[in-house]
Design a protein around this motif. Structure first.
Motif, mmCIF file in Angstrom:
data_model
loop_
_atom_site.group_PDB
_atom_site.id
_atom_site.type_symbol
_atom_site.label_atom_id
_atom_site.label_comp_id
_atom_site.label_asym_id
_atom_site.label_seq_id
_atom_site.Cartn_x
_atom_site.Cartn_y
_atom_site.Cartn_z
ATOM 1 N N UNK A 343 0.812 -1.225 0.000
ATOM 2 C CA UNK A 343 0.000 0.000 0.000
ATOM 3 C C UNK A 343 0.846 1.276 0.000
ATOM 4 N N UNK A 344 1.985 1.212 -0.695
ATOM 5 C CA UNK A 344 2.830 2.393 -0.878
ATOM 6 C C UNK A 344 2.518 3.021 -2.230
ATOM 7 N N UNK A 345 2.217 4.305 -2.243
ATOM 8 C CA UNK A 345 1.920 4.979 -3.507
ATOM 9 C C UNK A 345 3.215 5.417 -4.184
ATOM 10 N N UNK A 346 3.169 5.441 -5.515
ATOM 11 C CA UNK A 346 4.319 5.836 -6.321
ATOM 12 C C UNK A 346 4.629 7.322 -6.099
ATOM 13 N N UNK A 347 5.819 7.752 -6.510
ATOM 14 C CA UNK A 347 6.199 9.156 -6.422
ATOM 15 C C UNK A 347 5.153 10.041 -7.084
ATOM 16 N N UNK A 348 4.804 11.131 -6.421
ATOM 17 C CA UNK A 348 3.611 11.887 -6.803
ATOM 18 C C UNK A 348 3.961 13.318 -7.158
ATOM 19 N N UNK A 349 3.751 13.670 -8.422
ATOM 20 C CA UNK A 349 3.959 15.037 -8.866
ATOM 21 C C UNK A 349 2.825 15.925 -8.353
ATOM 22 N N UNK A 350 2.860 17.205 -8.698
ATOM 23 C CA UNK A 350 1.828 18.132 -8.243
ATOM 24 C C UNK A 350 0.534 17.883 -9.014
ATOM 25 N N UNK A 351 -0.559 17.676 -8.291
ATOM 26 C CA UNK A 351 -1.846 17.452 -8.922
ATOM 27 C C UNK A 351 -2.649 18.737 -9.034
ATOM 28 N N UNK A 352 -3.369 18.866 -10.130
ATOM 29 C CA UNK A 352 -4.207 20.042 -10.342
ATOM 30 C C UNK A 352 -5.677 19.765 -10.038
ATOM 31 N N UNK A 353 -5.991 18.512 -9.669
ATOM 32 C CA UNK A 353 -7.315 18.177 -9.165
ATOM 33 C C UNK A 353 -7.150 17.005 -8.201
ATOM 34 N N UNK A 354 -8.119 16.798 -7.342
ATOM 35 C CA UNK A 354 -7.993 15.792 -6.293
ATOM 36 C C UNK A 354 -8.010 14.375 -6.843
ATOM 37 N N UNK A 355 -8.675 14.181 -7.970
ATOM 38 C CA UNK A 355 -8.732 12.845 -8.539
ATOM 39 C C UNK A 355 -7.351 12.349 -8.953
ATOM 40 N N UNK A 356 -6.460 13.282 -9.266
ATOM 41 C CA UNK A 356 -5.075 12.924 -9.605
ATOM 42 C C UNK A 356 -4.457 12.091 -8.481
ATOM 43 N N UNK A 357 -4.675 12.487 -7.231
ATOM 44 C CA UNK A 357 -4.093 11.793 -6.084
ATOM 45 C C UNK A 357 -4.765 10.449 -5.845
ATOM 46 N N UNK A 358 -6.040 10.378 -6.110
ATOM 47 C CA UNK A 358 -6.766 9.115 -5.910
ATOM 48 C C UNK A 358 -6.297 8.031 -6.867
ATOM 49 N N UNK A 359 -5.692 8.431 -7.985
ATOM 50 C CA UNK A 359 -5.315 7.480 -9.027
ATOM 51 C C UNK A 359 -3.826 7.168 -9.068
ATOM 52 N N UNK A 360 -3.041 7.685 -8.145
ATOM 53 C CA UNK A 360 -1.613 7.368 -8.117
ATOM 54 C C UNK A 360 -1.448 5.866 -7.887
ATOM 55 N N UNK A 361 -0.653 5.180 -8.722
ATOM 56 C CA UNK A 361 -0.516 3.726 -8.570
ATOM 57 C C UNK A 361 0.196 3.333 -7.285
ATOM 58 N N UNK A 362 -0.076 2.115 -6.855
ATOM 59 C CA UNK A 362 0.540 1.545 -5.661
ATOM 60 C C UNK A 362 1.619 0.561 -6.099
ATOM 61 N N UNK A 363 2.820 0.716 -5.554
ATOM 62 C CA UNK A 363 3.941 -0.146 -5.925
ATOM 63 C C UNK A 363 5.032 -0.028 -4.861
ATOM 64 N N UNK A 364 5.802 -1.074 -4.608
ATOM 65 C CA UNK A 364 6.892 -0.954 -3.624
ATOM 66 C C UNK A 364 7.928 0.068 -4.078
ATOM 67 N N UNK A 365 8.359 0.923 -3.154
ATOM 68 C CA UNK A 365 9.318 1.979 -3.448
ATOM 69 C C UNK A 365 10.342 2.087 -2.318
ATOM 70 N N UNK A 366 11.557 2.577 -2.613
ATOM 71 C CA UNK A 366 12.575 2.702 -1.562
ATOM 72 C C UNK A 366 12.119 3.530 -0.367
ATOM 73 N N UNK A 367 11.397 4.622 -0.608
ATOM 74 C CA UNK A 367 10.981 5.469 0.522
ATOM 75 C C UNK A 367 9.930 4.771 1.379
ATOM 76 N N UNK A 368 9.130 3.875 0.772
ATOM 77 C CA UNK A 368 8.188 3.107 1.586
ATOM 78 C C UNK A 368 8.928 2.209 2.556
ATOM 79 N N UNK A 369 9.926 1.491 2.021
ATOM 80 C CA UNK A 369 10.751 0.640 2.877
ATOM 81 C C UNK A 369 11.422 1.473 3.964
ATOM 82 N N UNK A 370 11.950 2.641 3.566
ATOM 83 C CA UNK A 370 12.715 3.473 4.493
ATOM 84 C C UNK A 370 11.834 4.095 5.566
ATOM 85 N N UNK A 371 10.648 4.568 5.180
ATOM 86 C CA UNK A 371 9.771 5.183 6.174
ATOM 87 C C UNK A 371 9.266 4.149 7.175
#
Length: 392
Positions: A343-371
């Motif tokens: 349940x780690x979301x991918x790196x997220x650029x700046x969204x111009x609407x809220x739906x942008x954030x709802x659709x960010x894919x979920x994938x293992x990432x180094x910062x997820x492991x680190x956090x």
């Protein structure tokens, strides 16, 4: 922490996955206009993702003195520099927080001179080469865009904290003053006075907060950045516990602590009761639950509590502790057998609407492991601190 595996076993699993995270990597490679391909997912790239991971490893080494975590950090720098380094930007500055910590703790390290040279070069770039917004803010320059006149909340972790730490290690107080100013400027434009949470970004072009997204991982950078920054200041004075006297003598400290507590108050309200996790849009229970932000909230809150930034006499301390422990438990429940923080979301650029954030894919990432690593280490440190206090 209530779990079947020990904290060190969980740490070992997280680190293994951090170093062996090639699942679906091609899909998430960052191809630049000059032909370079940046691997944000695996261990051999250079991005903010690796900077956060390196500091998570440093925190583990600092607590456990495990030499393998230190070796991973120094090997990463040696390998990346041997490859020719990379473009300087807000995100690629992030790894130098861990390197500054290495230089500070190990003054006799055989590579100290080389490491100091790297710290000096990158810090001077941040001070004199990094593009600025109106009012002198650190413009959120990345590999893909200059993001003209934009402030983003993660800048405080990715560039401001490394600059501050380098200022301490190299005895350059003007770096610290710049870091103090950047914190105040980001508080001014990114904190939401209505909720106590933070917006993802601010644009001086048009003077707006984009989608006004109260995005979870962006908020967790603040939960981490404030106690980490103030903790640096404490350590530089040789102190291990926060004192209300510092707030009386330092308006910045007073501002940052009150800002953090306002955020923690709201986080207690929006935490998912059944899982302890947080939604990727904090004020939208219809958005998915996200683990990396939850880990950041747990780690930042536990660090602030351990440093006594919320004194025992404060009636809010109990609810903050409860929130942090529930979040940590939720994070542990998301660690898969192979060490992946699910349940780690991918790196997220700046969204111009809220739906942008709802659709960010979920994938293992180094910062997820680190956090997750950082959260567990903070839990371990808090338990040690409690044991030491009870034995006095």
């Amino acid at each position: 922490m209530p779990q079947q595996e020990s904290s060190e076993e969980l740490v070992a699993k997280l680190i293994y996955k951090l170093l062996n995270n090639d699942q679906g990597a091609d899909q998430f490679l960052l191809t630049l206009s000059d032909g370079r391909v940046i691997d944000t997912k695996g261990w051999n790239g250079w991005e903010w993702t690796h900077g956060v991971a390196l500091f998570g490893l440093w925190e583990h080494h600092s607590l456990s003195l495990d030499p393998s975590s230190l070796e991973i950090i120094t090997d990463w720098f040696e390998d990346r520099m041997a490859q020719g380094g990379t473009t300087k930007n807000i995100n690629t500055m992030a790894p130098f927080l861990a390197l500054a910590c290495v230089v500070e703790k190990y003054p006799d390290h055989p590579n100290r001179v080389k490491y100091v040279g790297w710290l000096d070069e990158w810090a001077e770039w941040a001070m004199n080469g990094l593009a600025r917004t109106e009012e002198g803010g650190f413009q959120h320059v990345t590999y893909v865009s200059d993001h003209d006149q934009q402030l983003w909340d993660d800048t405080l972790v990715m560039t401001v904290l490394p600059l501050a730490k380098i200022g301490i290690v190299l005895n350059r107080p003007h770096y610290l003053e710049e870091a103090r100013y950047q914190f105040l400027l980001h508080v001014r434009y990114l904190s939401d006075t209505r909720t106590g949470l933070w917006f993802h970004g601010w644009n001086f072009n048009g003077r707006h907060n984009f989608a006004k997204a109260l995005w979870a991982r962006g908020n967790c950078w603040i939960t981490l950045a404030i106690p980490m920054f103030l903790g640096m200041m404490m350590a530089a004075r040789g102190e291990t516990r926060w004192s209300a006297k510092w707030e009386e003598e330092d308006g910045l400290s007073r501002t940052l602590v009150s800002t953090l507590l306002c955020q923690l108050d709201k986080l207690c309200e929006v935490q998912d009761a059944s899982t302890g996790l947080f939604h990727t849009l904090l004020d939208d229970p219809g958005s998915y639950l996200e683990s990396s932000a939850t880990a950041g909230f747990a780690a930042g809150a536990l660090l602030a509590l351990r440093l006594d930034m919320v004194p025992a006499s404060d009636p809010r301390r109990g609810k903050y502790e409860n929130m942090a422990r529930k979040a940590l438990s939720g994070v542990v429940s998301m660690i898969a057998e192979d060490g992946e923080l699910r349940q780690t979301s991918f790196g997220t650029a700046m969204g111009h609407d809220l739906d942008f954030y709802r659709k960010i894919p979920i994938t293992p990432m180094p910062y997820g492991q680190a956090l997750a690593l950082f959260a567990i280490v903070q839990g371990m440190a808090s338990e040690r601190s409690s044991s030491s206090s009870s034995s006095l």
